[in-house]
Design a protein around this motif. Structure first.
Motif, short mmCIF file in Angstrom:
data_model
loop_
_atom_site.label_atom_id
_atom_site.label_comp_id
_atom_site.label_asym_id
_atom_site.label_seq_id
_atom_site.Cartn_x
_atom_site.Cartn_y
_atom_site.Cartn_z
N ARG A 145 0.71 -0.98 0.14
CA ARG A 145 0.07 -0.10 -0.09
C ARG A 145 0.83 1.07 -0.10
O ARG A 145 0.98 2.17 -0.91
N VAL A 146 1.93 1.37 0.89
CA VAL A 146 2.70 2.54 0.94
C VAL A 146 3.51 2.64 -0.08
O VAL A 146 3.84 3.55 -0.61
N ASP A 147 4.17 1.51 -0.69
CA ASP A 147 4.94 1.75 -1.77
C ASP A 147 4.26 2.08 -3.03
O ASP A 147 4.86 2.81 -3.97
N GLN A 148 3.20 1.43 -3.32
CA GLN A 148 2.20 1.92 -4.37
C GLN A 148 2.07 3.52 -4.31
O GLN A 148 2.08 4.16 -5.21
N ALA A 149 1.59 3.87 -3.06
CA ALA A 149 1.22 5.21 -3.03
C ALA A 149 2.45 6.07 -3.13
O ALA A 149 2.37 7.30 -3.86
N GLY A 150 3.69 5.77 -3.02
CA GLY A 150 4.92 6.50 -3.05
C GLY A 150 5.22 6.56 -4.47
O GLY A 150 5.69 7.94 -4.78
N GLU A 151 5.18 5.57 -5.17
CA GLU A 151 5.37 5.66 -6.50
C GLU A 151 4.33 6.43 -7.46
O GLU A 151 4.74 7.10 -8.24
N TYR A 152 3.37 6.26 -6.93
CA TYR A 152 2.18 7.05 -7.60
C TYR A 152 2.35 8.52 -7.10
O TYR A 152 2.35 9.53 -8.28
N GLY A 153 2.85 8.98 -6.08
CA GLY A 153 3.06 10.25 -5.64
C GLY A 153 4.29 10.86 -6.49
O GLY A 153 4.25 12.06 -7.06
#
Length: 163
Positions: free
Chosen positions: A3-11
């Motif tokens: 969840r956090v890794d996908q959010a970071g890459e999206y950001g």
């Protein structure tokens, strides 16, 4: 972790979109950013697929990261190419630390995720080093700018883990 890794890459894709919206595509810095953005998009797509395959709920904060990332990118690019590079250097410093901690936590428990994180971490370190070589530390008020962006990145990671 997903969840956090996908959010970071999206950001990251949104930050680079904001920078490119301001800088265009004609300067050396803009071309460097476009290359980094392409890698971040590949990272995001990989984590999107893993989230779907494993049934992980993405962060509910994604609409906020969409807007915040774009405006962080646009604001740093508006200051100048060195500030855009300072943004990348600051964020990638935090992501390097974040991914290192995740790899330590994972150990041998999830080879697929570990492999992706290790590969993407190497590219994030490369982005940081490229940004520093391109003049990140010459940005106006670099220590303050870098510290503020790093703090925001740590906050985004903490929030995305929980929400």
């Amino acid at each position: 972790m997903l969840r956090v890794d996908q959010a970071g890459e999206y950001g990251a894709t949104r930050i680079y979109a904001g920078q490119m919206a301001v800088m265009g595509d004609r300067t050396p810095a803009a071309r460097m950013i476009a290359g980094m953005a392409a890698q971040e998009e590949r990272h995001r797509r990989h984590f999107d697929a893993m989230i779907a395959a494993r049934g992980v709920r993405p962060t509910l904060l994604q609409p906020i990261w969409d807007v915040a990332g774009f405006w962080l990118g646009a604001a740093t690019a508006a200051i100048g190419p060195e500030a855009a590079m300072a943004c990348t250097a600051a964020i990638e410093t935090e992501i390097d630390n974040h991914y290192r901690e995740q790899l330590e936590q994972l150990g041998d428990s999830d080879p697929e995720l570990s492999e992706a994180i290790a590969e993407f971490r190497a590219e994030e370190i490369e982005h940081r080093d490229q940004a520093l070589a391109a003049g990140a530390e010459r940005a106006p008020a670099y220590p303050v700018l870098s510290a503020a962006i790093r703090l925001g990145c740590r906050a985004a990671i903490a929030l995305s883990k929980r929400i």
